[in-house]
Every structure is written in C-alpha cells, then in structure tokens.
Design a protein around this motif. Structure first.
Motif, short mmCIF file in Angstrom:
data_model
loop_
_atom_site.label_atom_id
_atom_site.label_comp_id
_atom_site.label_asym_id
_atom_site.label_seq_id
_atom_site.Cartn_x
_atom_site.Cartn_y
_atom_site.Cartn_z
N TYR A 192 -4.11 4.22 -4.47
CA TYR A 192 -5.21 4.88 -3.75
C TYR A 192 -6.53 4.62 -4.16
CZ TYR A 192 -7.82 8.66 -1.66
OH TYR A 192 -9.01 9.41 -1.01
N GLN A 193 -7.48 4.25 -3.51
CA GLN A 193 -8.74 4.11 -3.72
C GLN A 193 -8.95 2.49 -4.52
OE1 GLN A 193 -12.02 6.17 -3.09
NE2 GLN A 193 -10.43 6.17 -1.58
N GLU A 194 -8.05 1.87 -4.72
CA GLU A 194 -7.94 0.54 -5.55
C GLU A 194 -8.59 -0.45 -4.33
OE1 GLU A 194 -4.86 -2.87 -7.34
OE2 GLU A 194 -4.40 -0.57 -7.09
N MET A 195 -9.28 -1.67 -4.83
CA MET A 195 -9.46 -2.52 -4.01
C MET A 195 -8.50 -3.62 -3.84
SD MET A 195 -12.69 -1.60 -3.39
CE MET A 195 -13.63 -3.09 -2.49
N LEU A 196 -8.25 -3.98 -2.75
CA LEU A 196 -7.46 -5.03 -2.25
C LEU A 196 -7.88 -6.39 -2.96
CD1 LEU A 196 -5.98 -2.95 -0.52
CD2 LEU A 196 -5.83 -4.68 1.23
N PRO A 197 -7.06 -7.57 -3.37
CA PRO A 197 -7.39 -8.75 -3.43
C PRO A 197 -8.52 -9.12 -2.84
CG PRO A 197 -4.95 -8.44 -3.96
CD PRO A 197 -5.49 -7.52 -3.23
N PHE A 201 -5.03 4.69 1.65
CA PHE A 201 -4.00 5.51 2.37
C PHE A 201 -3.60 6.38 1.13
CE2 PHE A 201 0.80 5.64 2.13
CZ PHE A 201 1.05 5.97 3.48
N GLN A 202 -3.04 7.82 1.68
CA GLN A 202 -2.35 8.56 0.93
C GLN A 202 -1.05 9.09 1.60
OE1 GLN A 202 -5.90 11.22 0.59
NE2 GLN A 202 -5.23 11.29 -1.77
N PRO A 203 0.05 8.91 0.71
CA PRO A 203 1.40 9.49 1.26
C PRO A 203 1.25 10.76 1.61
CG PRO A 203 1.78 8.14 -0.74
CD PRO A 203 0.43 8.33 -0.46
N VAL A 204 1.99 11.45 2.63
CA VAL A 204 2.04 12.76 3.12
C VAL A 204 3.17 13.31 2.91
CG1 VAL A 204 -0.19 12.65 4.67
CG2 VAL A 204 2.18 12.28 5.53
N ILE A 241 0.88 -1.13 0.06
CA ILE A 241 0.07 -0.02 -0.20
C ILE A 241 0.81 1.38 -0.11
CG2 ILE A 241 -1.76 1.53 1.46
CD1 ILE A 241 -2.72 -1.55 2.40
N GLU A 242 1.89 1.52 0.95
CA GLU A 242 2.82 2.40 0.83
C GLU A 242 3.59 2.67 -0.25
OE1 GLU A 242 3.39 2.41 5.88
OE2 GLU A 242 5.07 1.44 4.37
#
Length: 249
Positions: A24-29, A70-73, A17-18
């Motif tokens: 971002y906004q994608e569905m996980l498996p 999650f969005q990096p900051v 994810i990181e």
C-alpha cells in the motif's frame, strides 16, 4: 489493441497489488519497466493501468508515476463501477467461494416478471436461484433471469461454477454494461430458509440489468446480501464545473 494482452497485464498487476507484492502506497514499476517486463506497447500498459485506476487500485500522478492505493478490507466488498462474477469478487476479497443451485427452470416472462426485470412479456428466459457461500457460510441469495436467446445451453452445473465464464469463454458473449439499484429490504421467507440472519431483519439488495455490446438486455439479477458481510465500494473522481461569468445586465 488485443484485449487479451492488456487484460492479462491488468490481472497480473491486480493480483500483485491484492497479495501485497506491491505494498500500500508503494509506487508501481515505471512505464518503461512494465513495457519491458510484459513485452508490449506503451498503449497496452496504459490501458491496463487505466483499468486499475477505474477499479480504485492505483492513482496515476503526473510526472511521478503510479501509486498503489488499494487496501484489503475485512468485509466482502462488491464494486459498483466494474462488472465481475461472484468468483472474481471472492478472489479479490480473499474468500473461498462456493455455490449451490436451488432452482433452475426455463420460463416465459409474464407481466409480473416484465415489471420486475425489464424483459418483455413472452420472452423465453432461464430462471436460476443460487445460494452463495463465502468460506463455507451462506451469505448471499441470487435470483437470476437470463435471456435464453443469448445464453443457450445453460445448465445447473454451469450455474454452479460460473455463468459468466461460460457466456464469455464458450458462447463468446461480450458483457458490456450493467445498470444497478441498491436498496435495503425486509427479509423474506426464502431468505430466512437459506441464510442464518443472526437476528437481522433486513437484507442489502442489488438489482441489476446487464447488457451485451449490442445494448441487448441478457440478464436481470437480484442479489440479496446479509448486511454484516456487505460493503459496497465505488471509485469517484471530482469533475469540476467551470465557473460561468456573471451575466451582464
């Protein structure tokens, strides 16, 4: 459930994810796909997803799956809800960490230390003062007090690497709960000595008492952050209060 199994899944998904392997906004498996991929049980996958949810990485949606939120900051972000080491936090924020030990001493708590930390007068402690660097810039000054009874064998070399790695990996200590207070305080002479404050006259300060799984206080830390590189984030969920019927006269 073996902690190592769900924790390794949690860390692998977190890294994906990181690093935006999952956008971002994608569905996980799907759950079935993750079970097959990691060769584990449904409960193990669900535990890993629950940890990611608590840390604010994903949002499970009933009947639809799990979405990456999650969005990096740009600024370093230190989570309220979780307990993580400086190195873990730096890795999550994609920063290069390093540490310089400024002081390392064995001390006995007096009344002043008792009032500040919660350790009773007469308690044997390690006191460590550490300067934390992110990408080569000194930004955080830590004042650590560790209970010697539970953290025996600490050295400046360990303090320069990772105390938590030593406590968990070598001593087998289970770190359970941390109680924290966030304040904004005027800079001290020590702050000014070690940190380029860029005309700031205050520091963001986190004071924390950390307990093991037996409820024993083993650490008090005051972590002093330069304001422009400080951003504390939390994950909150709304808990609706049930409506009470009107009282009948």
């Amino acid at each position: 459930m073996p902690k190592a199994k769900y924790n390794s899944i949690y860390r692998d998904l977190k890294e994906k994810i990181e690093t935006e392997a999952y956008a971002y906004q994608e569905m996980l498996p799907s759950e079935h796909t993750l079970i097959a991929e990691y060769g584990c049980s449904r409960n193990t996958v669900r535990r890993a997803i629950a940890e990611l949810t608590a840390d604010g990485y994903v949002q499970p949606m009933h009947g639809k799956g799990v979405r990456n939120i999650f969005q990096p900051v740009k600024q370093a972000a230190f989570t309220v809800g979780g307990i993580e080491s400086f190195r873990e936090s730096a890795a999550r924020n994609r920063r290069r960490p390093s540490t310089k030990v400024l002081q390392f001493a064995q001390i006995t708590a007096d009344e002043k230390i008792q009032k500040r930390t919660g350790f009773l007068k007469g308690t044997e402690l390690y006191y460590i003062q550490r300067l934390r660097f992110l990408n080569g810039e000194p930004l955080i000054l830590d004042h650590n007090y560790f209970l010697r009874e539970l953290t025996s064998g600490l050295t400046p070399a360990i303090a320069e690497r990772s105390v938590y790695d030593y406590l968990e990996g070598t001593l087998g200590l289970t770190i359970s709960t941390s109680r924290r207070t966030l304040t904004v305080e005027r800079v001290t002479q020590v702050d000014e000595k070690y940190i380029d404050l860029h005309d700031y006259n205050c520091m963001a300060v986190i004071s924390s008492q950390t307990f093991d799984d037996n409820g024993i206080l083993f650490e008090f830390t005051q972590s002093r952050h330069r304001p422009d590189y400080f951003r504390f984030q939390d994950v909150a969920t709304r808990r609706r209060v049930p409506a009470f019927p009107e009282w009948e006269a």
